[in-house]
Design a protein around this motif. Structure first.
Motif, PDB file in Angstrom:
ATOM      1  N   ILE A 122       0.854  -1.176   0.000  1.00 17.35           N
ATOM      2  CA  ILE A 122       0.000   0.000   0.000  1.00 17.35           C
ATOM      3  C   ILE A 122       0.896   1.233   0.000  1.00 17.35           C
ATOM      4  CG2 ILE A 122      -1.671   1.324   1.342  1.00 17.35           C
ATOM      5  CD1 ILE A 122      -2.708  -1.334   2.454  1.00 17.35           C
ATOM      6  N   PRO A 123       0.816   2.069  -1.039  1.00 22.15           N
ATOM      7  CA  PRO A 123       1.661   3.261  -1.074  1.00 22.15           C
ATOM      8  C   PRO A 123       1.127   4.350  -0.150  1.00 22.15           C
ATOM      9  CG  PRO A 123       0.206   3.220  -2.976  1.00 22.15           C
ATOM     10  CD  PRO A 123      -0.028   1.933  -2.236  1.00 22.15           C
ATOM     11  N   ALA A 124       2.013   5.257   0.253  1.00 20.06           N
ATOM     12  CA  ALA A 124       1.592   6.399   1.059  1.00 20.06           C
ATOM     13  C   ALA A 124       0.678   7.292   0.230  1.00 20.06           C
ATOM     14  CB  ALA A 124       2.811   7.184   1.527  1.00 20.06           C
ATOM     15  N   ARG A 125      -0.235   7.980   0.921  1.00 18.62           N
ATOM     16  CA  ARG A 125      -1.184   8.846   0.231  1.00 18.62           C
ATOM     17  C   ARG A 125      -1.325  10.129   1.022  1.00 18.62           C
ATOM     18  NH1 ARG A 125      -7.542   7.197  -0.101  1.00 18.62           N
ATOM     19  NH2 ARG A 125      -8.397   9.266  -0.381  1.00 18.62           N
ATOM     20  N   THR A 126      -1.347  11.245   0.344  1.00 19.13           N
ATOM     21  CA  THR A 126      -1.548  12.535   0.997  1.00 19.13           C
ATOM     22  C   THR A 126      -3.024  12.899   0.912  1.00 19.13           C
ATOM     23  OG1 THR A 126       0.676  13.249   0.350  1.00 19.13           O
ATOM     24  CG2 THR A 126      -0.883  14.955   1.039  1.00 19.13           C
ATOM     25  N   PRO A 127      -3.747  12.803   2.018  1.00 16.26           N
ATOM     26  CA  PRO A 127      -5.183  13.069   1.966  1.00 16.26           C
ATOM     27  C   PRO A 127      -5.489  14.560   1.900  1.00 16.26           C
ATOM     28  CG  PRO A 127      -4.537  12.585   4.209  1.00 16.26           C
ATOM     29  CD  PRO A 127      -3.300  12.404   3.358  1.00 16.26           C
ATOM     30  N   HIS A 128      -6.716  14.876   1.573  1.00 13.12           N
ATOM     31  CA  HIS A 128      -7.193  16.256   1.541  1.00 13.12           C
ATOM     32  C   HIS A 128      -7.077  16.863   2.940  1.00 13.12           C
ATOM     33  CE1 HIS A 128      -9.982  19.629   0.965  1.00 13.12           C
ATOM     34  NE2 HIS A 128      -9.798  19.452  -0.339  1.00 13.12           N
ATOM     35  N   HIS A 129      -6.874  18.168   2.992  1.00 11.65           N
ATOM     36  CA  HIS A 129      -6.705  18.828   4.293  1.00 11.65           C
ATOM     37  C   HIS A 129      -7.942  18.666   5.168  1.00 11.65           C
ATOM     38  CE1 HIS A 129      -9.327  22.360   3.561  1.00 11.65           C
ATOM     39  NE2 HIS A 129      -8.974  22.212   2.300  1.00 11.65           N
ATOM     40  N   LEU A 130      -9.126  18.452   4.545  1.00 12.43           N
ATOM     41  CA  LEU A 130     -10.341  18.227   5.324  1.00 12.43           C
ATOM     42  C   LEU A 130     -10.231  16.962   6.169  1.00 12.43           C
ATOM     43  CD1 LEU A 130     -13.099  19.069   2.681  1.00 12.43           C
ATOM     44  CD2 LEU A 130     -12.577  20.366   4.756  1.00 12.43           C
ATOM     45  N   VAL A 131      -9.581  15.937   5.604  1.00 10.30           N
ATOM     46  CA  VAL A 131      -9.409  14.680   6.323  1.00 10.30           C
ATOM     47  C   VAL A 131      -8.503  14.897   7.528  1.00 10.30           C
ATOM     48  CG1 VAL A 131      -8.524  12.318   6.176  1.00 10.30           C
ATOM     49  CG2 VAL A 131      -9.803  13.308   4.247  1.00 10.30           C
ATOM     50  N   LEU A 132      -7.392  15.585   7.326  1.00  8.36           N
ATOM     51  CA  LEU A 132      -6.449  15.829   8.413  1.00  8.36           C
ATOM     52  C   LEU A 132      -7.079  16.688   9.510  1.00  8.36           C
ATOM     53  CD1 LEU A 132      -3.239  16.508   6.286  1.00  8.36           C
ATOM     54  CD2 LEU A 132      -3.895  14.394   7.451  1.00  8.36           C
ATOM     55  N   HIS A 133      -7.847  17.689   9.102  1.00 13.37           N
ATOM     56  CA  HIS A 133      -8.496  18.562  10.092  1.00 13.37           C
ATOM     57  C   HIS A 133      -9.508  17.774  10.912  1.00 13.37           C
ATOM     58  CE1 HIS A 133     -10.218  22.140  11.902  1.00 13.37           C
ATOM     59  NE2 HIS A 133     -11.415  21.729  11.513  1.00 13.37           N
ATOM     60  N   ALA A 134     -10.306  16.921  10.255  1.00 16.21           N
ATOM     61  CA  ALA A 134     -11.304  16.119  10.975  1.00 16.21           C
ATOM     62  C   ALA A 134     -10.637  15.135  11.919  1.00 16.21           C
ATOM     63  CB  ALA A 134     -12.195  15.380   9.977  1.00 16.21           C
ATOM     64  N   LEU A 135      -9.522  14.588  11.497  1.00 12.52           N
ATOM     65  CA  LEU A 135      -8.815  13.612  12.328  1.00 12.52           C
ATOM     66  C   LEU A 135      -8.247  14.268  13.587  1.00 12.52           C
ATOM     67  CD1 LEU A 135      -8.073  10.623  12.380  1.00 12.52           C
ATOM     68  CD2 LEU A 135      -5.977  11.174  11.157  1.00 12.52           C
ATOM     69  N   GLU A 136      -7.917  15.544  13.493  1.00 12.46           N
ATOM     70  CA  GLU A 136      -7.392  16.263  14.649  1.00 12.46           C
ATOM     71  C   GLU A 136      -8.426  16.393  15.771  1.00 12.46           C
ATOM     72  OE1 GLU A 136      -6.142  19.985  13.100  1.00 12.46           O
ATOM     73  OE2 GLU A 136      -4.278  19.202  12.214  1.00 12.46           O
ATOM     74  N   GLN A 137      -9.693  16.223  15.452  1.00 16.80           N
ATOM     75  CA  GLN A 137     -10.756  16.319  16.459  1.00 16.80           C
ATOM     76  C   GLN A 137     -10.860  15.059  17.300  1.00 16.80           C
ATOM     77  OE1 GLN A 137     -11.915  19.472  16.366  1.00 16.80           O
ATOM     78  NE2 GLN A 137     -10.538  19.570  14.587  1.00 16.80           N
ATOM     79  N   GLY A 138     -10.117  14.011  16.915  1.00 15.05           N
ATOM     80  CA  GLY A 138     -10.146  12.764  17.666  1.00 15.05           C
ATOM     81  C   GLY A 138     -10.687  11.618  16.831  1.00 15.05           C
ATOM     82  N   GLU A 139     -10.226  10.406  17.133  1.00 15.98           N
ATOM     83  CA  GLU A 139     -10.627   9.249  16.337  1.00 15.98           C
ATOM     84  C   GLU A 139     -12.117   8.940  16.476  1.00 15.98           C
ATOM     85  OE1 GLU A 139      -8.059   9.284  18.366  1.00 15.98           O
ATOM     86  OE2 GLU A 139      -6.269   8.889  17.144  1.00 15.98           O
TER      87      GLU A 139
END
Length: 338
Positions: A122-139
Motif C-alpha cells: 500500500i503506497p503512502a497517500r496525501t489526503p485532503h486537508h479536510l481529512v487531516l483537520h477532521a482527524l485532529e478532532q479525535g478518532e
C-alpha cells in the motif's frame, strides 16, 4: 481497502477456510463500491448513478467521505467496510460498527493511509486537508462523522433503489451457488472476475508472478458489488501478523455482480410492476412475509398486499408450516414474457 491492481494478491484457503467461505449482501459495501468506482473507474458507473452520487455529495456536503473514499489510487481505511456479520446485513448495524470503531484501529488505518504499508504493498497517500483537520478532532468523532455521512449517502442514493439492487445481488449469488454445485468451488471462483483464478489452493488476483501480498485467512467473505469493473479487498491492514499473511478478520472480496438481461427485467416490471417483480425475484425458495419485507425494504403490509395479488394470479403458491405462511414462485416469472 484496496483494489487488486498490478501486484498479485494470493488468498490461500485451507480446506477449513473454504468451508468457512460465504457470501454476503451488504448495503454499506454497495455504497463504498460506488464511491470506489467513482474514484477509479468513473466511466464505468452508469450516468444516472454518477450524477446522483455527485449531487448528493454536494447537496448534503459530504466532503469528508468524498475526500477519503473517492480516489484514483491508494488505500481507503477498512473500518469503513466492517466484515459482514450475516448473509444479509442491516445498514444501521453496519453504520453502528463504523461509528464505534476502536480508536486504535482508526489511528492505525489512518497511519497506513498516510505512510503506506510495505507488507500489503500500500503506497503512502496525501489526503485532503479536510481529512487531516477532521482527524485532529479525535478518532471517535472522526469515525462518527464518517458514519453519519455514509448514512446520508446510502439513504439518498441507495435506499429508493435497494429492492431492485438487492434482488440483483441475490440472483448473482444464486448463480454462483448453482455453479458451485455443477463445477465445484474452483469453478465458481474462476467465474467471479476475469482477473481472479483458483490456483493451487489459493484465490489469486492480479498477475501470476512471484511476490505480492499473501494471505492465509480463516475464511473469506464474497460480496457481489453493483458496479463493475474493479475488485475491492477489505482486510485488517494494520494487523501485526499481516506481513506473515495472517489476518484477524475474514477478508471481504467485492466482485462485480453478473449483469441481468435488462430487456427482460424492464418488460417484467412493465407487466407486473416494480414491487411485484422484486418480490418474485426473491421467491425461488419459500419465504415468509417478514423475510420478504426485510429483503426488499417494503413494509410487511405492502408485501402482503402484493403477495395476495400474485397468489390470485397463480404466480406464487402459499403453504402453512406451523404458525408461519410461506410463499414461493410457481416456475420462472420470465416465462410470462415468452
Amino acid at each position: 481497502m484496496k483494489a487488486p491492481g498490478g501486484h498479485v494478491i494470493r488468498i490461500e484457503l485451507s480446506a477449513d477456510a473454504v468451508a468457512r467461505t460465504r457470501f454476503a449482501i451488504s448495503p454499506l459495501y454497495q455504497a463504498m463500491n460506488l464511491l470506489f468506482a467513482l474514484g477509479r473507474h468513473p466511466q464505468a458507473v452508469p450516468l444516472a448513478w454518477r450524477r446522483q452520487a455527485r449531487e448528493v455529495i454536494a447537496e448534503r456536503r459530504l466532503w469528508l467521505l468524498s475526500a477519503l473514499a473517492i480516489s484514483p489510487h491508494g488505500y481507503t481505511p477498512d473500518f469503513l467496510t466492517p466484515e459482514p456479520s450475516a448473509y444479509r446485513c442491516a445498514v444501521d448495524t453496519e453504520l453502528h460498527l463504523v461509528a464505534t470503531t476502536a480508536a486504535a484501529r482508526v489511528r492505525g488505518e489512518m497511519s497506513v493511509l498516510l505512510t503506506g504499508l510495505a507488507a500489503s504493498e500500500i503506497p503512502a497517500r496525501t489526503p485532503h486537508h479536510l481529512v487531516l483537520h477532521a482527524l485532529e478532532q479525535g478518532e471517535g468523532p472522526f469515525a462518527d462523522r464518517l458514519a453519519v455521512e455514509l448514512h446520508e449517502f446510502w439513504t439518498k442514493v441507495f435506499q429508493p433503489r435497494w429492492p431492485r439492487v438487492s434482488a440483483r445481488l441475490e440472483r448473482d449469488i444464486d448463480r454462483r451457488a448453482a455453479l458451485t454445485v455443477r463445477q465445484g468451488f474452483a469453478g465458481m471462483a474462476d467465474s467471479l472476475h476475469r482477473r481472479l483464478s483458483w490456483d493451487g489452493g489459493a484465490l489469486v488476483a492480479g498477475r501470476a508472478e512471484p511476490g505480492g501480498l499473501r494471505l492465509s485467512p480463516p475464511g473469506l467473505v464474497l460480496v457481489p458489488g453493483t458496479f463493475p469493473p474493479g475488485l475491492m479487498l477489505s482486510l485488517d491492514s494494520t494487523d501485526s501478523d499481516a506481513a506473515a499473511g495472517r489476518t484477524r478478520r475474514n477478508p471481504a472480496l467485492v466482485y462485480p455482480a453478473a449483469a441481468d438481461n435488462p430487456l427482460d427485467d424492464q418488460r417484467l416490471r412493465s407487466l407486473l410492476g416494480t414491487s411485484r417483480t422484486a418480490l418474485l425475484t426473491h421467491l425461488s425458495q419459500a419465504r415468509t412475509t417478514t423475510e420478504l419485507a426485510d429483503r426488499t425494504g417494503l413494509s410487511p403490509s405492502t408485501v402482503s398486499y402484493h403477495l395476495q395479488a400474485l397468489h390470485r394470479g397463480g404466480l406464487v403458491r402459499r403453504t402453512r408450516r406451523s404458525r408461519h405462511v410461506y410463499y414461493q414462485a410457481v416456475g420462472d416469472p420470465r416465462e410470462l414474457l415468452s
